[in-house]
Design a protein around this motif. Structure first.
Motif, PDB file in Angstrom:
ATOM      1  N   ALA A   9       0.826  -1.208   0.000  1.00 18.65           N
ATOM      2  CA  ALA A   9       0.000   0.000   0.000  1.00 18.65           C
ATOM      3  C   ALA A   9       0.862   1.260   0.000  1.00 18.65           C
ATOM      4  N   ASP A  10       1.935   1.239   0.808  1.00 20.98           N
ATOM      5  CA  ASP A  10       2.832   2.409   0.837  1.00 20.98           C
ATOM      6  C   ASP A  10       3.502   2.606  -0.518  1.00 20.98           C
ATOM      7  N   ASP A  11       3.969   1.480  -1.111  1.00 18.01           N
ATOM      8  CA  ASP A  11       4.600   1.594  -2.436  1.00 18.01           C
ATOM      9  C   ASP A  11       3.611   2.125  -3.464  1.00 18.01           C
ATOM     10  N   ALA A  12       2.361   1.652  -3.381  1.00 19.12           N
ATOM     11  CA  ALA A  12       1.353   2.129  -4.334  1.00 19.12           C
ATOM     12  C   ALA A  12       1.096   3.622  -4.148  1.00 19.12           C
ATOM     13  N   ASP A  13       1.048   4.059  -2.879  1.00 21.33           N
ATOM     14  CA  ASP A  13       0.835   5.492  -2.628  1.00 21.33           C
ATOM     15  C   ASP A  13       2.006   6.318  -3.138  1.00 21.33           C
ATOM     16  N   ASP A  14       3.235   5.836  -2.858  1.00 21.13           N
ATOM     17  CA  ASP A  14       4.412   6.572  -3.339  1.00 21.13           C
ATOM     18  C   ASP A  14       4.426   6.641  -4.863  1.00 21.13           C
ATOM     19  N   PHE A  15       4.120   5.504  -5.489  1.00 25.99           N
ATOM     20  CA  PHE A  15       4.127   5.500  -6.951  1.00 25.99           C
ATOM     21  C   PHE A  15       3.043   6.423  -7.507  1.00 25.99           C
ATOM     22  N   ALA A  16       1.868   6.402  -6.870  1.00 23.99           N
ATOM     23  CA  ALA A  16       0.788   7.279  -7.341  1.00 23.99           C
ATOM     24  C   ALA A  16       1.183   8.747  -7.199  1.00 23.99           C
ATOM     25  N   GLN A  17       1.858   9.082  -6.093  1.00 22.02           N
ATOM     26  CA  GLN A  17       2.295  10.466  -5.918  1.00 22.02           C
ATOM     27  C   GLN A  17       3.344  10.854  -6.953  1.00 22.02           C
ATOM     28  N   LYS A  18       4.289   9.932  -7.218  1.00 26.13           N
ATOM     29  CA  LYS A  18       5.309  10.221  -8.220  1.00 26.13           C
ATOM     30  C   LYS A  18       4.685  10.385  -9.606  1.00 26.13           C
ATOM     31  N   MET A  19       3.753   9.482  -9.945  1.00 24.73           N
ATOM     32  CA  MET A  19       3.106   9.582 -11.247  1.00 24.73           C
ATOM     33  C   MET A  19       2.275  10.864 -11.346  1.00 24.73           C
ATOM     34  N   HIS A  20       1.635  11.232 -10.237  1.00 20.10           N
ATOM     35  CA  HIS A  20       0.846  12.466 -10.241  1.00 20.10           C
ATOM     36  C   HIS A  20       1.757  13.674 -10.447  1.00 20.10           C
ATOM     37  N   SER A  21       2.906  13.676  -9.754  1.00 22.77           N
ATOM     38  CA  SER A  21       3.847  14.794  -9.915  1.00 22.77           C
ATOM     39  C   SER A  21       4.396  14.837 -11.340  1.00 22.77           C
ATOM     40  N   ARG A  22       4.722  13.677 -11.883  1.00 22.80           N
ATOM     41  CA  ARG A  22       5.261  13.644 -13.247  1.00 22.80           C
ATOM     42  C   ARG A  22       4.227  14.095 -14.264  1.00 22.80           C
ATOM     43  N   CYS A  23       2.998  13.617 -14.105  1.00 20.47           N
ATOM     44  CA  CYS A  23       1.929  14.043 -15.026  1.00 20.47           C
ATOM     45  C   CYS A  23       1.692  15.548 -14.917  1.00 20.47           C
ATOM     46  N   ALA A  24       1.717  16.061 -13.671  1.00 22.16           N
ATOM     47  CA  ALA A  24       1.519  17.503 -13.510  1.00 22.16           C
ATOM     48  C   ALA A  24       2.647  18.288 -14.172  1.00 22.16           C
ATOM     49  N   ALA A  25       3.897  17.788 -14.018  1.00 16.33           N
ATOM     50  CA  ALA A  25       5.022  18.477 -14.650  1.00 16.33           C
ATOM     51  C   ALA A  25       4.902  18.443 -16.172  1.00 16.33           C
TER      52      ALA A  25
END
Length: 297
Positions: free
Chosen positions: A122-138
């Motif tokens: 769950a933590d890995d999924a949250d971290d990955f989702a945050q990274k993907m969200h940041s990358r998509c936003a960038a």
């Protein structure tokens, strides 16, 4: 639910081997107890029959003593078998309880491990989702900046191209008009006999025509150069639009990848949660005496 004791490997294997043997011995002892109890009841019935009948059926005290000894021996055997059954039942109950505690402790450890795995997933999924969200936003910000820059450059290039084209066309029209006027005047002088033309006048007119022709040629070259620049700018604009399209495609691919990885992480989390729930149910079953509980002794 209290924590059970985990047995050593050798002790666990010994208990697993001895439990079936104890059950078999206990069943045999119960069978012998039933037989000894029937024999005791028979001896008791004979003794009672002798007591009621008196000396008419049996010969004196010797027969009475014999029946009493037989009854006493039968009672002793029954008591001996009962003690053996009690001992076997106690040993079996202790071993089965130890096995249940061992299995419960092992399953509890498995539950903790699976729960830890689920938490990490769950933590890995949250971290990955945050990274993907940041990358998509960038990428979205980059795409927006590129789109704004491309629109500004396109508008500027179109305006400059239009302005240059109009200015060149106006200069060309003016030069063509002056050239036409000079040509007309030259022809008029050549055909008008009343206008005395001197060599100097003719030379000046020819020089003016040549100068205007040269300027017209230069302007045409400038126009061609401006058109070449406009085409080059259009190519640059097309390249910029192509890069913007590639950026949008990259953004879409990143979003799709993020969605796939998020689905995979969610599936792993659900599988870990299901394993944890199943293990917990097994632990509860062992703790409550369900499943491999010992039979009533």
């Amino acid at each position: 639910m209290g924590a059970g004791k985990v047995l050593a490997q050798g002790e666990y294997e010994r208990y697993v081997r001895e439990v079936p043997a104890l059950k078999s011995r206990l069943q045999s002892a119960r069978t012998r107890l039933a037989l000894e109890m029937r024999m005791r009841d028979t001896a008791k019935n004979l003794a009672e029959l002798h007591h009621k009948a008196g000396n008419s059926m049996f010969k004196g005290k010797a027969a009475h003593q014999q029946h009493a000894e037989e009854l006493s021996a039968a009672n002793a055997k029954v008591q001996q078998v009962e003690v053996e059954i009690t001992d076997l039942s106690t040993r079996l109950r202790l071993m089965e309880n130890a096995l249940r505690d061992h299995e419960g402790a092992v399953l509890a450890g498995a539950v903790r491990t699976v729960a830890g795995d689920a938490a990490r997933i769950a933590d890995d999924a949250d971290d990955f989702a945050q990274k993907m969200h940041s990358r998509c936003a960038a990428l979205e910000r980059q795409l927006a900046d590129q789109r704004s820059t491309h629109h500004a450059e396109r508008d500027q290039l179109v305006a400059e191209h239009q302005k240059t084209r109009l200015a060149l066309e106006e200069q060309v029209r003016q030069l063509q008009a002056r050239q036409h006027e000079l040509e007309t005047r030259r022809v008029a002088r050549e055909t008008d006999d009343s206008d005395p033309e001197t060599p100097l006048t003719r030379h000046s007119a020819n020089r003016a025509v040549e100068r205007l022709t040269g300027e017209l040629t230069v302007l045409r070259e400038h126009k061609a150069d401006a058109e070449d620049r406009a085409r080059s700018l259009e190519v640059r604009l097309d390249d910029a639009l192509l890069k913007a399209q590639e950026t949008r495609q990259q953004l879409a691919e990143v979003r799709a990848q993020a969605a796939d990885m998020a689905d995979a992480a969610q599936a792993r989390l659900e599988a870990a949660t299901m394993r944890a729930d199943k293990a917990m149910r097994c632990v509860d079953a062992f703790a409550g005496g369900i499943g491999a509980a010992a039979p009533a002794l």
